[in-house]
Design a protein around this motif. Sequence first.
Motif, PDB file in Angstrom:
ATOM      1  N   MET A   1       0.893  -1.274  -0.193  1.00 62.83           N
ATOM      2  CA  MET A   1       0.080   0.026  -0.133  1.00 62.83           C
ATOM      3  C   MET A   1       0.854   1.102   0.103  1.00 62.83           C
ATOM      4  SD  MET A   1      -2.852   1.177   2.859  1.00 62.83           S
ATOM      5  CE  MET A   1      -1.444   1.499   4.088  1.00 62.83           C
ATOM      6  N   VAL A 193     -11.093  -1.140   1.601  1.00 60.24           N
ATOM      7  CA  VAL A 193     -10.064  -0.402   2.495  1.00 60.24           C
ATOM      8  C   VAL A 193     -10.329  -0.768   3.912  1.00 60.24           C
ATOM      9  CG1 VAL A 193      -9.206   1.966   3.144  1.00 60.24           C
ATOM     10  CG2 VAL A 193      -9.620   1.468   0.579  1.00 60.24           C
ATOM     11  N   TYR A 195     -11.800  -3.435   5.587  1.00 63.44           N
ATOM     12  CA  TYR A 195     -11.579  -4.607   6.095  1.00 63.44           C
ATOM     13  C   TYR A 195     -10.019  -5.259   5.659  1.00 63.44           C
ATOM     14  CZ  TYR A 195     -12.321  -7.414   1.815  1.00 63.44           C
ATOM     15  OH  TYR A 195     -12.234  -7.956   0.361  1.00 63.44           O
ATOM     16  N   THR A 196      -9.324  -4.483   4.674  1.00 67.80           N
ATOM     17  CA  THR A 196      -8.105  -4.906   4.602  1.00 67.80           C
ATOM     18  C   THR A 196      -6.997  -3.720   5.245  1.00 67.80           C
ATOM     19  OG1 THR A 196      -8.004  -3.660   2.260  1.00 67.80           O
ATOM     20  CG2 THR A 196      -8.348  -5.876   2.314  1.00 67.80           C
ATOM     21  N   ILE A 197      -7.581  -2.776   5.717  1.00 69.60           N
ATOM     22  CA  ILE A 197      -6.449  -1.994   6.430  1.00 69.60           C
ATOM     23  C   ILE A 197      -6.685  -1.446   7.814  1.00 69.60           C
ATOM     24  CG2 ILE A 197      -5.361   0.470   6.298  1.00 69.60           C
ATOM     25  CD1 ILE A 197      -5.696   0.339   3.078  1.00 69.60           C
ATOM     26  N   PHE A 198      -8.026  -1.188   8.040  1.00 69.78           N
ATOM     27  CA  PHE A 198      -8.399  -0.562   9.283  1.00 69.78           C
ATOM     28  C   PHE A 198      -8.796  -1.484  10.247  1.00 69.78           C
ATOM     29  CE2 PHE A 198      -9.657   3.213   6.663  1.00 69.78           C
ATOM     30  CZ  PHE A 198      -9.002   4.103   7.276  1.00 69.78           C
ATOM     31  N   ILE A 201      -5.471  -3.199  11.434  1.00 68.18           N
ATOM     32  CA  ILE A 201      -4.655  -2.393  12.298  1.00 68.18           C
ATOM     33  C   ILE A 201      -5.473  -2.254  13.841  1.00 68.18           C
ATOM     34  CG2 ILE A 201      -4.141   0.477  12.996  1.00 68.18           C
ATOM     35  CD1 ILE A 201      -3.682   0.509   9.968  1.00 68.18           C
TER      36      ILE A 201
END
Length: 244
Positions: A1, A193, A195-198, A201
């Motif tokens: 990313m 974005v 479910y793949t990033i936040f 984290i």
Amino acid sequence: MLADFLAEQKTISFEACLAQIFCVHLFAGGEMVLLVSMAYDRYVAICKPLHYMTIMSRRVCIILVLIPWCVGFIHTTSQLAFTVNLPFCGPNQVDSFFCDLPLVTKLACIDTYIVSLLIVADSGFLSMSSFLLLVISYTVILITVRKRSSASMAKARSTLTAHITVVILFFGPCIFIYVWPFSGYSVDKVLAVFYTIFTPILNPVIYTLRNKEVKGAMSKLRSRYLKPGQVSALIRNVLFLEKK
């Protein structure tokens, strides 16, 4: 990313795109079943605490870890089987920030309606079945604990809050994308974005902040470095700088 943010030309080879699809569905499918394994562990710990060490033996724990990897591998292999032999001879721009399988199949030179339905059915079945198993297991836990003392209920709620939060954050976008596959692409990209990033984290934050040892360490750091006088002085300095 981060590399894509810095690169001006955001290109990826077909082989790398397939590898990305393989990894995304392997880890996503595995995590769904892993959450079910964690729910079973919580069920045994809360509903049958005296038998926990007997039921959750080393062999059972290894099986509960291996099953998510096997299901994830079968899931991602079946997804790639629908895609790898499709003829790609036309447009080559994926309208997303990663190789999302439903969008990649739409680039094929043939009608992919049936293939898209099979992909959605595969992912939707895994998502919905895992989600229903989680709902059933957590419902059974809460009903069982409700019959006991209020202290046990409070402890169960504290234990399950982190798990239920992660389940909602993870399954919500996945189910929306794959159960309602014909929604707008702009909405799908926002959810992708999410479910793949936040969610990845937030996972360590949610789990660690529910941990007693982490809470104790954070309170010690706060009392050591953020004393009441220092906090009020810091707030006054910030307000003074804003007025300037």
